[in-house]
Write an enzyme that holds these catalytic residues in place. Structure first.
Site, PDB file in Angstrom:
ATOM      1  N   HIS A 311      -2.184   4.362  -2.851  1.00  0.00           N
ATOM      2  CA  HIS A 311      -1.826   2.986  -3.222  1.00  0.00           C
ATOM      3  C   HIS A 311      -1.578   2.935  -4.731  1.00  0.00           C
ATOM      4  CE1 HIS A 311      -1.964  -1.390  -3.507  1.00  0.00           C
ATOM      5  NE2 HIS A 311      -1.767  -1.386  -2.204  1.00  0.00           N
ATOM      6  N   ASP A 369      -2.654   0.246   5.985  1.00  0.00           N
ATOM      7  CA  ASP A 369      -1.769   0.662   7.084  1.00  0.00           C
ATOM      8  C   ASP A 369      -2.330   1.804   7.911  1.00  0.00           C
ATOM      9  OD1 ASP A 369       0.586  -0.038   4.651  1.00  0.00           O
ATOM     10  OD2 ASP A 369       0.390  -1.147   6.516  1.00  0.00           O
TER      11      ASP A 369
HETATM   12  C1  SDX Z   1       1.416  -1.191   1.183  1.00  0.00           C
HETATM   13  O1  SDX Z   1       1.712  -2.683  -3.503  1.00  0.00           O
HETATM   14  C2  SDX Z   1       0.987  -3.182  -2.541  1.00  0.00           C
HETATM   15  O2  SDX Z   1       0.068  -3.952  -2.768  1.00  0.00           O
HETATM   16  C3  SDX Z   1       1.440  -2.729  -1.149  1.00  0.00           C
HETATM   17  C4  SDX Z   1       0.518  -3.206  -0.001  1.00  0.00           C
HETATM   18  C5  SDX Z   1       0.574  -4.716   0.161  1.00  0.00           C
HETATM   19  O3  SDX Z   1      -0.373  -5.253   0.749  1.00  0.00           O
HETATM   20  O4  SDX Z   1       1.642  -5.326  -0.220  1.00  0.00           O
HETATM   21  O5  SDX Z   1      -0.810  -2.784  -0.227  1.00  0.00           O
HETATM   22  C6  SDX Z   1       1.010  -2.612   1.329  1.00  0.00           C
HETATM   23  O6  SDX Z   1       2.578  -0.946   0.936  1.00  0.00           O
HETATM   24  C7  SDX Z   1       0.362  -0.114   1.261  1.00  0.00           C
HETATM   25  C8  SDX Z   1       0.941   1.302   0.984  1.00  0.00           C
HETATM   26  C9  SDX Z   1       1.630   1.774   2.260  1.00  0.00           C
HETATM   27  N1  SDX Z   1       2.376   3.020   1.999  1.00  0.00           N
HETATM   28  C10 SDX Z   1       1.956   4.210   2.490  1.00  0.00           C
HETATM   29  O7  SDX Z   1       0.889   4.377   3.087  1.00  0.00           O
HETATM   30  C11 SDX Z   1       2.952   5.333   2.284  1.00  0.00           C
HETATM   31  C12 SDX Z   1       2.226   6.561   1.742  1.00  0.00           C
HETATM   32  N2  SDX Z   1       1.774   6.247   0.392  1.00  0.00           N
HETATM   33  C13 SDX Z   1       2.629   6.675  -0.718  1.00  0.00           C
HETATM   34  O8  SDX Z   1       3.981   6.605  -0.464  1.00  0.00           O
HETATM   35  C14 SDX Z   1       2.147   6.142  -2.060  1.00  0.00           C
HETATM   36  O9  SDX Z   1       0.812   6.328  -2.097  1.00  0.00           O
HETATM   37  C15 SDX Z   1       2.455   4.720  -2.456  1.00  0.00           C
HETATM   38  C16 SDX Z   1       3.915   4.400  -2.336  1.00  0.00           C
HETATM   39  C17 SDX Z   1       1.691   3.769  -1.605  1.00  0.00           C
HETATM   40  C18 SDX Z   1       2.017   4.541  -3.905  1.00  0.00           C
HETATM   41  O10 SDX Z   1       2.846   5.307  -4.651  1.00  0.00           O
HETATM   42  P1  SDX Z   1       2.718   5.369  -6.261  1.00  0.00           P
HETATM   43  O11 SDX Z   1       1.741   4.418  -6.786  1.00  0.00           O
HETATM   44  O12 SDX Z   1       4.095   5.313  -6.825  1.00  0.00           O
HETATM   45  O13 SDX Z   1       2.054   6.741  -6.477  1.00  0.00           O
HETATM   46  P2  SDX Z   1       2.852   8.093  -6.579  1.00  0.00           P
HETATM   47  O14 SDX Z   1       3.893   8.143  -5.517  1.00  0.00           O
HETATM   48  O15 SDX Z   1       3.250   8.278  -7.995  1.00  0.00           O
HETATM   49  O16 SDX Z   1       1.701   9.127  -6.164  1.00  0.00           O
HETATM   50  C19 SDX Z   1       0.803   9.626  -7.154  1.00  0.00           C
HETATM   51  C20 SDX Z   1       0.569  11.056  -6.734  1.00  0.00           C
HETATM   52  C21 SDX Z   1       1.871  11.834  -6.512  1.00  0.00           C
HETATM   53  O17 SDX Z   1       1.581  13.179  -6.802  1.00  0.00           O
HETATM   54  P3  SDX Z   1       2.095  13.742  -8.260  1.00  0.00           P
HETATM   55  O18 SDX Z   1       3.580  13.470  -8.339  1.00  0.00           O
HETATM   56  O19 SDX Z   1       1.284  12.960  -9.280  1.00  0.00           O
HETATM   57  O20 SDX Z   1       1.759  15.215  -8.205  1.00  0.00           O
HETATM   58  O21 SDX Z   1      -0.110  11.067  -5.458  1.00  0.00           O
HETATM   59  C22 SDX Z   1       0.708  11.701  -4.488  1.00  0.00           C
HETATM   60  C23 SDX Z   1       2.128  11.733  -5.032  1.00  0.00           C
HETATM   61  O22 SDX Z   1       2.820  12.860  -4.521  1.00  0.00           O
HETATM   62  N3  SDX Z   1       0.643  10.865  -3.278  1.00  0.00           N
HETATM   63  C24 SDX Z   1       0.522  11.338  -2.051  1.00  0.00           C
HETATM   64  C25 SDX Z   1       0.456  10.185  -1.250  1.00  0.00           C
HETATM   65  N4  SDX Z   1       0.556   9.102  -2.000  1.00  0.00           N
HETATM   66  C26 SDX Z   1       0.677   9.524  -3.267  1.00  0.00           C
HETATM   67  N5  SDX Z   1       0.456  12.585  -1.555  1.00  0.00           N
HETATM   68  C27 SDX Z   1       0.325  12.682  -0.204  1.00  0.00           C
HETATM   69  N6  SDX Z   1       0.253  11.642   0.648  1.00  0.00           N
HETATM   70  C28 SDX Z   1       0.312  10.374   0.158  1.00  0.00           C
HETATM   71  N7  SDX Z   1       0.239   9.342   0.979  1.00  0.00           N
END
Ligand code: SDX
Length: 434
Positions: A311, A369
């Site tokens: 998140h 989720d």
């Molecule tokens: C919702 O914003 C909100 O409030 C949203 C929400 C709401 O109520 O409106 O809470 C609802 O959208 C919840 C999130 C649902 N999405 C997912 O579950 C999809 C999987 N999650 C990721 O796509 C990600 O965690 C996000 C999109 C939710 C957050 O992404 P960020 O904040 O942009 O973080 P990032 O992508 O920069 O990740 C940081 C690091 C990265 O590694 P590095 O590049 O630093 O090496 O963490 C890793 C990412 O690769 N990472 C994951 C991961 N999520 C982040 N690695 C593996 N699996 C994951 N799920």
């Protein structure tokens, strides 16, 4: 909306020998903010923050998240309190009006919403234009976007009375439109709303009743869905809420703004994650295949991510995921589902991930989720309806945030700048010379 920011100091920025001062403000909870509205005027520079990781887009009184502590407050009230003790319509009132309603206020609000649950008969024609296998989110974007064609008497955003009617219409009609999308996809007749039922039972009946027999909503299931709706209602300036605010900042009507929010929510990184998380659990299938997927999630060259994990704000457990996990067990119990293989995979996946160095270091926890898909599937919804249910509940937050923006005297049209790194200024070259 009256500002409640308190000034708490100044920040100096020195660049190329010139020092500029910017005021720092404090809110009720959370980090202080430096007001950079004059930054470009004072320094000639733009700030640069793709994804808005460090940028506040507005002042809001509605929702607060403490990502480190795993706290979520709706108008100051903790989400777990509301999920345990309140119900959808009461929380909707709280988000819209800022205070929990008295019994009279609640009665009147509930009546106002109930009186708007039907849709114009012509709206039904939109559904027959879709294929039966159309994704219901595509239908939602289309039908909700079309509402402004039917309700011209509540599209003048400068008229407070029309904003109230549009708000009631949006909240009241979303369940009807969502249920119609589901009925259309399974070839069953649309079911009219009933004024005898509460908001969530009404929705369950419009989804699962058939003309051939009386529908009785299992109170445990209706209560669980009501709780799930409460968890999804608002969440600060997430992608879809920011979309609604940005669309609304141009003066677009509320129905068009909500349709924009639905479109943004559909993405798998956002509201589409509940559908993606369940599909992922089904793809993993059994506990012994979890290590393979954990390895893929950690592999930089593999685009696979653990859906339902991570998140932007929560760097601790998403408080909604805890409530969702409890609701999941309640629903599975009420449905007599023992040893659900998906739940088994989900719980083992959570356990392994939370002990894994990569997830610990990147502070990746289950989000709302992760368990919602299993619960919604057990409630009888098909996977492609999961994000529709998210949109149904989030409509309350979207419309509350939209109203707050309209009533904010400092509100301006949202128009971000950029840093240009394209081709330098150059003359047109005639085709014979290329
Ligand atoms: C919702 O914003 C909100 O409030 C949203 C929400 C709401 O109520 O409106 O809470 C609802 O959208 C919840 C999130 C649902 N999405 C997912 O579950 C999809 C999987 N999650 C990721 O796509 C990600 O965690 C996000 C999109 C939710 C957050 O992404 P960020 O904040 O942009 O973080 P990032 O992508 O920069 O990740 C940081 C690091 C990265 O590694 P590095 O590049 O630093 O090496 O963490 C890793 C990412 O690769 N990472 C994951 C991961 N999520 C982040 N690695 C593996 N699996 C994951 N799920």
């Amino acid at each position: 909306m009256e500002s409640k920011l308190t000034k708490s100091g100044m920040m100096s920025v020195t660049y190329e020998g010139r020092t500029s001062e910017f005021p720092v403000f404090e809110g009720t909870h959370g980090p202080r903010v430096v007001d950079i509205r004059a930054f470009h005027k004072e320094t000639g520079l733009f700030t640069f923050d793709p994804g808005f990781t460090s940028t506040g887009s507005c002042e809001s009184h509605i929702t607060f998240i403490d990502g480190d502590e795993g706290i979520l407050l709706y108008r100051g009230v903790p989400i777990d309190d509301l999920a345990e003790k309140s119900n959808f319509i009461e929380v909707a009132y709280l988000l819209l009006h800022g205070e929990l309603p008295t019994s009279t206020e609640l009665h009147d609000f509930n009546h106002a919403i109930t009186m708007h649950t039907m849709v114009h008969e012509q709206l039904k024609n939109f559904y027959s234009g879709f294929r039966r296998d159309a994704h219901p989110m595509a239908i939602m974007v289309g039908v909700v976007g079309a509402l402004s064609a039917f309700y011209h008497d509540s599209t003048d955003i400068n008229d407070p009375k029309q904003r109230v009617i549009a708000t009631h219409r949006m909240i009241a009609k979303m369940p009807t439109i969502a249920a119609m999308a589901y009925k259309y996809s399974i070839g069953q007749p649309f079911v009219f709303p009933s004024n005898e039922l509460d908001y969530t039972s009404n929705f369950m009946r419009m989804c699962f009743a058939v003309p051939a027999e009386e529908f009785k909503c299992n109170p445990v299931l209706c209560d669980a869905l009501d709780k799930i709706f409460i968890l999804h209602m608002d969440h600060e300036q997430n992608a879809s809420t920011s979309t609604v605010r940005l669309a609304g900042s141009s003066g677009a009507n509320p129905f068009a703004c909500i349709a924009a929010g639905i479109a943004s929510l559909w993405g798998p990184a956002h509201g589409g994650a509940n559908e993606a998380a369940l599909n992922m659990l089904e793809e993993i299938g059994t506990v012994d295949r979890i290590p393979e997927y954990i390895a893929r999630a950690k592999d930089k060259d593999d685009p696979f991510r653990l859906m339902g994990f991570g998140h932007r704000v929560y760097k601790n457990y998403d408080p909604r995921a805890k409530v969702m996990q409890k609701a999941c067990h309640e629903v599975l119990g009420a449905m007599g589902i023992k040893n659900d293989p998906l739940l088994e995979v989900a719980m083992e996946l959570e356990k392994i991930a939370l002990e894994d160095e990569y997830f610990i270091e990147k502070k990746l926890y289950p989000n709302i989720d992760f368990y919602s898909g299993i619960t919604l599937k057990a409630l009888g919804f098909p996977t492609d309806m999961f994000t529709v249910l998210f949109a149904l509940a989030r409509t309350v937050g979207w419309i509350a945030q939209w109203s707050e923006m309209i009533e904010d005297p400092t509100q301006k049209i949202g128009r971000p700048r950029q840093v240009y790194t394209g081709a330098a200024n150059r003359p047109y070259v005639p085709i014979v010379q290329r």
